[in-house]
Design a protein around this motif. Structure first.
Motif, PDB file in Angstrom:
ATOM      1  N   GLU A  96       0.064  14.009   2.788  1.00 49.94           N
ATOM      2  CA  GLU A  96      -0.017  13.790   1.913  1.00 49.94           C
ATOM      3  C   GLU A  96      -0.951  12.454   1.122  1.00 49.94           C
ATOM      4  O   GLU A  96      -0.347  11.024   1.311  1.00 49.94           O
ATOM      5  N   MET A  97      -1.656  12.505  -0.525  1.00 48.31           N
ATOM      6  CA  MET A  97      -2.530  11.410  -0.706  1.00 48.31           C
ATOM      7  C   MET A  97      -2.040  11.083  -2.473  1.00 48.31           C
ATOM      8  O   MET A  97      -1.493  12.239  -2.608  1.00 48.31           O
ATOM      9  N   GLY A  98      -2.366  10.185  -2.877  1.00 42.40           N
ATOM     10  CA  GLY A  98      -2.325  10.162  -4.547  1.00 42.40           C
ATOM     11  C   GLY A  98      -1.873   8.804  -5.017  1.00 42.40           C
ATOM     12  O   GLY A  98      -1.495   7.948  -5.181  1.00 42.40           O
ATOM     13  N   PHE A  99      -0.860   9.142  -6.575  1.00 43.97           N
ATOM     14  CA  PHE A  99      -0.123   7.819  -6.858  1.00 43.97           C
ATOM     15  C   PHE A  99       0.929   8.113  -6.689  1.00 43.97           C
ATOM     16  O   PHE A  99       1.693   9.020  -7.046  1.00 43.97           O
ATOM     17  N   ASP A 100       1.578   6.745  -7.202  1.00 47.77           N
ATOM     18  CA  ASP A 100       3.497   7.154  -7.275  1.00 47.77           C
ATOM     19  C   ASP A 100       3.895   5.938  -7.864  1.00 47.77           C
ATOM     20  O   ASP A 100       3.819   4.646  -7.727  1.00 47.77           O
ATOM     21  N   TYR A 101       4.237   5.883  -9.090  1.00 47.29           N
ATOM     22  CA  TYR A 101       3.655   5.076 -10.295  1.00 47.29           C
ATOM     23  C   TYR A 101       5.647   5.013 -10.268  1.00 47.29           C
ATOM     24  O   TYR A 101       6.098   4.317 -11.431  1.00 47.29           O
ATOM     25  N   PHE A 102       6.819   5.461  -9.974  1.00 41.87           N
ATOM     26  CA  PHE A 102       7.857   5.117 -10.070  1.00 41.87           C
ATOM     27  C   PHE A 102       8.205   4.486  -9.012  1.00 41.87           C
ATOM     28  O   PHE A 102       8.475   3.496  -9.341  1.00 41.87           O
ATOM     29  N   GLU A 105       4.392  -0.179  -5.902  1.00 39.44           N
ATOM     30  CA  GLU A 105       3.157  -0.524  -4.622  1.00 39.44           C
ATOM     31  C   GLU A 105       2.012  -0.929  -5.704  1.00 39.44           C
ATOM     32  O   GLU A 105       2.227   0.090  -6.826  1.00 39.44           O
ATOM     33  N   PRO A 106       1.230  -1.881  -5.192  1.00 39.81           N
ATOM     34  CA  PRO A 106       0.100  -2.134  -6.160  1.00 39.81           C
ATOM     35  C   PRO A 106      -1.067  -0.945  -6.350  1.00 39.81           C
ATOM     36  O   PRO A 106      -1.341   0.332  -5.695  1.00 39.81           O
ATOM     37  N   ARG A 107      -0.718  -1.007  -8.194  1.00 33.55           N
ATOM     38  CA  ARG A 107      -1.608  -0.210  -8.331  1.00 33.55           C
ATOM     39  C   ARG A 107      -3.116   0.510  -7.851  1.00 33.55           C
ATOM     40  O   ARG A 107      -3.770   1.620  -7.564  1.00 33.55           O
ATOM     41  N   ASP A 108      -4.282  -0.566  -7.776  1.00 33.24           N
ATOM     42  CA  ASP A 108      -5.363  -0.554  -8.037  1.00 33.24           C
ATOM     43  C   ASP A 108      -5.157  -0.326  -5.809  1.00 33.24           C
ATOM     44  O   ASP A 108      -6.387   0.420  -5.323  1.00 33.24           O
ATOM     45  N   LEU A 109      -4.199  -0.676  -5.455  1.00 36.70           N
ATOM     46  CA  LEU A 109      -4.346  -0.721  -3.953  1.00 36.70           C
ATOM     47  C   LEU A 109      -3.651   0.782  -3.190  1.00 36.70           C
ATOM     48  O   LEU A 109      -4.023   1.116  -2.928  1.00 36.70           O
ATOM     49  N   GLN A 110      -2.771   1.715  -4.322  1.00 35.32           N
ATOM     50  CA  GLN A 110      -2.604   3.139  -4.411  1.00 35.32           C
ATOM     51  C   GLN A 110      -3.788   3.467  -4.509  1.00 35.32           C
ATOM     52  O   GLN A 110      -4.583   5.116  -3.715  1.00 35.32           O
ATOM     53  N   GLU A 111      -5.079   3.319  -5.587  1.00 37.81           N
ATOM     54  CA  GLU A 111      -5.822   3.903  -5.987  1.00 37.81           C
ATOM     55  C   GLU A 111      -6.720   3.976  -4.275  1.00 37.81           C
ATOM     56  O   GLU A 111      -7.803   4.990  -4.137  1.00 37.81           O
ATOM     57  N   ARG A 112      -6.971   2.201  -3.829  1.00 38.35           N
ATOM     58  CA  ARG A 112      -8.332   2.420  -2.912  1.00 38.35           C
ATOM     59  C   ARG A 112      -7.749   3.650  -1.082  1.00 38.35           C
ATOM     60  O   ARG A 112      -9.430   3.867  -0.943  1.00 38.35           O
ATOM     61  N   ILE A 113      -6.815   3.752  -1.237  1.00 40.06           N
ATOM     62  CA  ILE A 113      -6.033   4.449  -0.043  1.00 40.06           C
ATOM     63  C   ILE A 113      -6.595   5.996  -0.841  1.00 40.06           C
ATOM     64  O   ILE A 113      -6.747   6.757   0.408  1.00 40.06           O
ATOM     65  N   GLU A 137      -2.345  10.364 -15.823  1.00 40.84           N
ATOM     66  CA  GLU A 137      -3.939  10.945 -16.262  1.00 40.84           C
ATOM     67  C   GLU A 137      -5.141  10.073 -15.006  1.00 40.84           C
ATOM     68  O   GLU A 137      -5.659  10.773 -14.629  1.00 40.84           O
ATOM     69  N   ASP A 138      -4.222   9.140 -14.257  1.00 41.94           N
ATOM     70  CA  ASP A 138      -4.608   8.770 -13.375  1.00 41.94           C
ATOM     71  C   ASP A 138      -5.282   9.372 -11.472  1.00 41.94           C
ATOM     72  O   ASP A 138      -5.766   9.490 -11.469  1.00 41.94           O
ATOM     73  N   THR A 139      -4.107  10.482 -11.897  1.00 44.64           N
ATOM     74  CA  THR A 139      -4.761  11.631 -10.691  1.00 44.64           C
ATOM     75  C   THR A 139      -5.440  12.581 -10.856  1.00 44.64           C
ATOM     76  O   THR A 139      -6.476  13.046  -9.994  1.00 44.64           O
ATOM     77  N   TYR A 140      -5.497  12.909 -12.446  1.00 50.83           N
ATOM     78  CA  TYR A 140      -6.400  14.088 -12.509  1.00 50.83           C
ATOM     79  C   TYR A 140      -7.780  13.204 -12.561  1.00 50.83           C
ATOM     80  O   TYR A 140      -8.459  13.821 -12.391  1.00 50.83           O
ATOM     81  N   ARG A 141      -8.080  12.128 -12.973  1.00 52.95           N
ATOM     82  CA  ARG A 141      -9.239  11.410 -13.024  1.00 52.95           C
ATOM     83  C   ARG A 141     -10.388  10.788 -11.699  1.00 52.95           C
ATOM     84  O   ARG A 141     -10.924  11.493 -11.467  1.00 52.95           O
ATOM     85  N   VAL A 142      -8.903  11.064 -10.314  1.00 53.72           N
ATOM     86  CA  VAL A 142      -9.778  11.139  -9.767  1.00 53.72           C
ATOM     87  C   VAL A 142      -9.725  12.262  -8.972  1.00 53.72           C
ATOM     88  O   VAL A 142     -11.157  12.868  -8.217  1.00 53.72           O
ATOM     89  N   LEU A 143      -9.066  13.520  -9.182  1.00 53.89           N
ATOM     90  CA  LEU A 143      -9.056  15.058  -8.680  1.00 53.89           C
ATOM     91  C   LEU A 143     -10.361  15.467  -9.982  1.00 53.89           C
ATOM     92  O   LEU A 143     -11.608  16.136  -8.666  1.00 53.89           O
ATOM     93  N   GLU A 144     -10.712  15.218 -10.724  1.00 54.87           N
ATOM     94  CA  GLU A 144     -11.571  15.326 -11.238  1.00 54.87           C
ATOM     95  C   GLU A 144     -13.765  14.716 -10.453  1.00 54.87           C
ATOM     96  O   GLU A 144     -14.372  15.619 -11.149  1.00 54.87           O
ATOM     97  N   GLU A 145     -12.749  14.137 -10.347  1.00 57.19           N
ATOM     98  CA  GLU A 145     -14.570  13.403  -9.889  1.00 57.19           C
ATOM     99  C   GLU A 145     -14.528  14.037  -8.436  1.00 57.19           C
ATOM    100  O   GLU A 145     -16.363  14.194  -8.486  1.00 57.19           O
ATOM    101  N   TYR A 146     -13.717  13.837  -7.568  1.00 53.65           N
ATOM    102  CA  TYR A 146     -13.952  14.162  -6.239  1.00 53.65           C
ATOM    103  C   TYR A 146     -13.959  16.115  -6.288  1.00 53.65           C
ATOM    104  O   TYR A 146     -14.996  16.599  -5.479  1.00 53.65           O
ATOM    105  N   ARG A 147     -13.142  17.042  -7.215  1.00 52.38           N
ATOM    106  CA  ARG A 147     -13.344  18.606  -6.999  1.00 52.38           C
ATOM    107  C   ARG A 147     -13.593  18.767  -5.666  1.00 52.38           C
ATOM    108  O   ARG A 147     -14.167  19.977  -5.352  1.00 52.38           O
ATOM    109  N   LEU A 148     -12.248  18.221  -5.012  1.00 50.84           N
ATOM    110  CA  LEU A 148     -12.087  18.743  -3.457  1.00 50.84           C
ATOM    111  C   LEU A 148     -11.115  19.974  -3.279  1.00 50.84           C
ATOM    112  O   LEU A 148     -10.007  20.110  -4.056  1.00 50.84           O
ATOM    113  N   PRO A 149     -11.476  21.090  -2.717  1.00 51.95           N
ATOM    114  CA  PRO A 149     -10.384  22.177  -2.133  1.00 51.95           C
ATOM    115  C   PRO A 149      -8.816  21.047  -2.096  1.00 51.95           C
ATOM    116  O   PRO A 149      -8.941  20.500  -1.144  1.00 51.95           O
TER     117      PRO A 149
END
Ligand SMILES: [Zn+2]
Length: 256
Positions: A96-102, A105-113, A137-149
């Motif tokens: 599993e991949m994505g964001f965890d703001y709970f 971990e640095p958010r820019d590094l989360q996004e890069r990975i 919102e950050d998760t949706y921003r990335v998902l919308e850009e890629y639109r992967l199954p």
């Protein structure tokens, strides 16, 4: 009547919490109606065990990936390692991949990975398993850009967020959360708004047991408690919920 054809679309049997009981629990699942398990990987350190479990058990499939909680421990060559592991025949998804703001971990590094793994999934044509905790919102921003199954696992957004994720063709999964009254308000609205053809069931074992089994180590044989809530909300027979969600899971993971 005992439920059959259960597909646990997200469990962590590699987790150290299972300890000595891991193999006893796994070996007992088919007799309890569990016909498929997707063992989801959370970091590179446990990936070899995830792959080994898919080789040992006919009914276990796997994913490989890096959970946002583990990004600081992730080596520079993580994408090469994931690509190699993904060649194993029963590895059917990345995550599993994505964001965890709970966690902190640095958010820019989360996004890069996260993005690194999305690029790899696109290249390997594998579905993605998305983790979104307090980062809609950050998760949706990335998902919308890629639109992967793929699947947004343990979907925790609201109905508006759900509509967006469904628009991008994704599936959502529900776990033991929906059996806990204190979570029910938003989760049950989201469940009611989720079309059956996009719905998966999961335990996220060993975490999040159903309310009636509070305090126990969660495993896939507890799925019927989750199915029961879905059947009530949808006005369906519980076995129908198992059959439809298993069909969906096999479709997205490409399992015949
Ligand atoms: Zn998980």
């Amino acid at each position: 009547m005992k439920l059959q054809h259960l597909f646990d679309s997200h469990a962590h049997y590699e987790d150290a919490l299972f300890g000595e009981d891991r193999h006893r629990i796994l070996a007992g699942l088919p007799d309890q109606g569990v016909e498929w398990v997707l063992n989801c990987c959370s970091d590179l350190g446990v990936a070899p065990l995830v792959v080994a479990l898919t080789e040992q058990y006919d009914f276990v499939y796997g994913s490989v990936g890096v959970h946002p909680h583990w990004v600081l421990e992730t080596p520079e060559d993580y994408l090469d390692q994931l690509e190699r592991l993904a060649r194993s025949p029963k590895v059917v998804a990345l995550g599993e991949m994505g964001f965890d703001y709970f966690f902190d971990e640095p958010r820019d590094l989360q996004e890069r990975i996260f993005r690194g793994q999305m690029d790899l999934a696109q290249q390997l044509k594998l579905p993605v398993i998305i983790h979104d905790r307090e980062a809609h919102e950050d998760t949706y921003r990335v998902l919308e850009e890629y639109r992967l199954p793929g699947i947004v696992h343990r979907f925790s957004g609201n109905v508006e967020g759900l509509r967006r994720v469904l628009d991008w063709g994704m599936y959502v999964s529900f776990n033991g959360d929906i059996t806990w009254p204190e979570y029910n308000e938003t989760a049950l609205k989201v469940l009611a708004a989720t079309p059956m053809e996009r719905l998966l069931i999961e335990t996220d074992a060993p975490y999040m047991p159903p309310k009636v089994l509070e305090g126990q180590l969660c495993d896939s044989a507890m799925l019927p408690h989750i199915v029961e809530v879905i059947a009530q909300v949808k006005g369906l027979d519980p076995q129908e919920v198992c059959d439809i969600s298993a069909k969906n899971a096999r479709e997205i993971y490409g399992i015949n």
